[in-house]
Write a protein that holds these residues in place. Structure first.
Motif, PDB file in Angstrom:
ATOM      1  N   ARG A 177      -7.467   2.731  -3.613  1.00  0.00           N
ATOM      2  CA  ARG A 177      -8.258   1.892  -2.681  1.00  0.00           C
ATOM      3  C   ARG A 177      -8.460   3.089  -1.749  1.00  0.00           C
ATOM      4  NH1 ARG A 177      -3.801  -1.620   0.632  1.00  0.00           N
ATOM      5  NH2 ARG A 177      -5.519  -3.216   0.571  1.00  0.00           N
TER       6      ARG A 177
ATOM      7  N   SER B  22      -8.971   3.629   2.738  1.00  0.00           N
ATOM      8  CA  SER B  22      -9.263   2.900   3.877  1.00  0.00           C
ATOM      9  C   SER B  22      -9.354   3.968   5.077  1.00  0.00           C
ATOM     10  CB  SER B  22      -7.862   2.036   4.368  1.00  0.00           C
ATOM     11  OG  SER B  22      -6.745   2.995   4.043  1.00  0.00           O
TER      12      SER B  22
ATOM     13  N   TRP C 242      -2.891   0.390  -4.123  1.00  0.00           N
ATOM     14  CA  TRP C 242      -2.215  -0.855  -4.079  1.00  0.00           C
ATOM     15  C   TRP C 242      -1.219  -0.943  -4.972  1.00  0.00           C
ATOM     16  CZ3 TRP C 242      -1.480  -3.944  -0.064  1.00  0.00           C
ATOM     17  CH2 TRP C 242      -1.149  -5.231  -0.263  1.00  0.00           C
TER      18      TRP C 242
ATOM     19  N   ASP D 133       0.889  -1.081  -0.169  1.00  0.00           N
ATOM     20  CA  ASP D 133       0.013  -0.230   0.108  1.00  0.00           C
ATOM     21  C   ASP D 133       0.916   1.205  -0.050  1.00  0.00           C
ATOM     22  OD1 ASP D 133      -3.173   0.932   0.866  1.00  0.00           O
ATOM     23  OD2 ASP D 133      -1.494   2.260   1.657  1.00  0.00           O
TER      24      ASP D 133
END
Ligand code: FB9
Length: 493
Positions: free
Chosen positions: A54, A56, A169, A21
């Motif tokens: 992504r 998070s 990613w 990441d």
């Protein structure tokens, strides 16, 4: 920096099987996440890595949390502000962090009240500022080392908050390697000649690129007014002539128009002659040339001519065209070569060059606007009518015509319009009927006549924008602050 970050990034990716990441890499390398994003985008463009966006959840310090991570918790700072001999509580409460810190320091039994002196004294020698330690973990991206209760306590104290963070990613790409492969952006003659293009990698075209839209810019007033005049001609059914040649032979600029070779307009004082190439290479057919030579030197078609020795060498001299009528002449000659004559309406708006004294309203070049109509049996009345139609579209209705002289038109007229603002008649153009000595040598039928007129683009533009000195319109002194547009100023208003 980005280059070394890119290589470091490649080494990290090489060590893992699936990927890593971008946020984790930023923390590990102790660089800003944006630096990682810049490096990985460059590597992706080279096909060395693949990116999957992504998002998070991520714990971040609030402003107060950052302050405590830097300076210590309020309670720790109250402990640090309590001298060995103690201090009145009122002194501690004066501190910015005193109110919150005092109660927590008391609750932690880091400080106590000395009953004899009623002063606040330290209850222990040393403390461990666990709040600060936990915040430093969060700051280093290691919030996972805190349990939920610890995180909720810090969140309740508004020292940390949970945010959605976009990251990527990063995985090995189709052209992965741990070295940066420079991609060529252009195929050069040297590469082709040496053949080393075979060893090069070329950056693929990005057909999705939107380019860099100019964030500012203006059309020049002359170009805006030119568009308006072009629209008027098009509405009147005129076709634009090809004027993309500033250099013209003296033949087309003067001789084909029956302008004699000793005419004052043809000397160096009025015309820019070229030194290289001094002479025109391309010439019309010999038989046309002979007819022009004859009509100048001996006359013909009912004309006595100018009775001088016409020289081809003079006609071959290259000039910067002094009028767009040179193009009109070429177009009329081409029209005459057609099997059958068909009436035409032509126009042009383009630059012309005159070796004249420059002043506030004249430069050595200007844009000439020209209209030409060729048809059977046209008269001066038709010319006046089309001039009324043309100028009416510019808001000019009161016209007067004054007899004038042009070498290539007879009769000729200067066109005037009454300017309500100036309370006087102003010249708005020139016009005439092309002479038979010009038209008949071309081969046009003798019952075809051609009417034409001209004006400048600069004069109406200066009026429209209220400019008095032409240097405010063209040249290196044009004020960059754009001249604000205004509805076209009608000359009669
Ligand atoms: O443009 C000129 N004046 C003008 C035009 C328009 C305008 O505003 C109106 C709202 C529309 C205001 C003024 N003139 C012609 C007249 C004068 O400005 C003059 O002093 C300057 N003339 C130029 C030549 O100077 C060396 C203007 C230019 C000019 C003159 C003649 C022709 C073209 C441009 C011509 C022609 C012609 C004649 C017969 C056949 C074919 C072409």
């Amino acid at each position: 920096m980005t280059h070394s970050v890119a290589e470091t990034l490649l080494c990290c990716i090489e060590k893992v099987d699936d990927g890593v990441d971008s946020l984790y890499i930023a923390t590990e390398l102790e660089v800003d996440h944006q630096v990682i994003i810049g490096a990985m985008n460059s590597l992706e463009a080279h096909g060395q890595v693949g990116l999957q966006p992504r998002s998070s959840k991520h714990w971040e310090l609030t402003r107060e949390g950052s302050e405590i991570a830097e300076l210590g918790s309020h309670e720790a700072r109250v402990f640090g502000s309590t001298p060995v001999g103690g201090t009145p509580k009122t002194e501690l409460m004066k501190l910015a962090f005193g109110k919150v810190g005092f109660n927590k320091a008391m609750a932690n039994e880091w400080i106590r009240v000395d009953k004899k002196t009623d002063r606040i004294v330290k209850a222990v020698e040393n403390i461990e500022d666990q709040v600060r330690e936990k915040l430093l973990l969060v700051q280093r991206g290691q919030a996972s080392q805190l349990d939920d209760k610890e995180k909720n306590d810090l969140k309740r104290r508004k020292l940390i908050s949970e945010v959605m963070v976009k990251s990527f990613w990063i995985s090995k790409g189709s052209s992965f390697s741990t070295t940066i492969t420079k991609q060529e952006t252009e195929l050069t003659a040297e590469m082709i000649a040496s053949g080393n293009w075979k060893e090069k990698k070329f950056k693929p075209y990005n057909f999705e690129a939107k380019g860099i839209a100019p964030d500012c810019g203006y059309l020049h007033p002359l170009m805006k007014v030119r568009t308006q005049f072009r629209q008027i001609f098009l509405e009147m059914g005129f076709t634009e002539m090809p004027t993309n040649n500033f250099i013209e032979s003296s033949f087309w600029n003067f001789d084909s128009l029956f302008q004699p070779q000793q005419h004052p307009a043809r000397d160096q004082h009025d015309t820019f002659f070229l030194s290289d190439p001094a002479l025109a290479h391309e010439f019309p057919p010999e038989e046309y040339l002979e007819r022009v030579k004859k009509v100048h030197s001996e006359g013909g078609y009912g004309s006595q001519g100018y009775k001088y020795d016409w020289k081809i060498e003079e006609a071959q001299k290259n000039v910067l065209r002094t009028h767009t009528t040179a193009v009109s002449s070429r177009m009329l000659y081409a029209l005459a070569q057609q099997q059958n004559f068909t009436p035409v309406k032509f126009f042009s708006i383009d630059r012309v060059f005159r070796n004249e004294t420059v002043d506030a309203t004249h430069l050595a070049e200007f844009h000439q606007i020209e209209g030409v109509v060729a048809d059977y049996g046209l008269t001066l009345g038709d010319l006046m009518g089309i001039l009324h139609q043309f100028f009416t579209k510019l808001g000019i209705t009161k016209l007067r015509f004054k007899p004038a002289y042009n070498p290539y038109t007879e009769p000729s007229m200067e066109v005037f319009s009454y300017h309500e603002g100036l309370k006087k008649w102003v010249e708005v153009g020139n016009s005439g009927m092309f002479r038979p000595e010009m038209l008949l040598p071309m081969g046009l039928p003798d019952d075809v006549s051609v009417i034409a007129w001209g004006l400048s683009l600069e004069r109406p533009t200066m009026i429209k924008y209220g400019i008095n000195n032409i240097r405010e319109l063209v040249g290196h002194k044009v004020p960059l602050k754009m001249i604000h547009d205004s509805p076209i100023c009608r000359l009669d208003s």
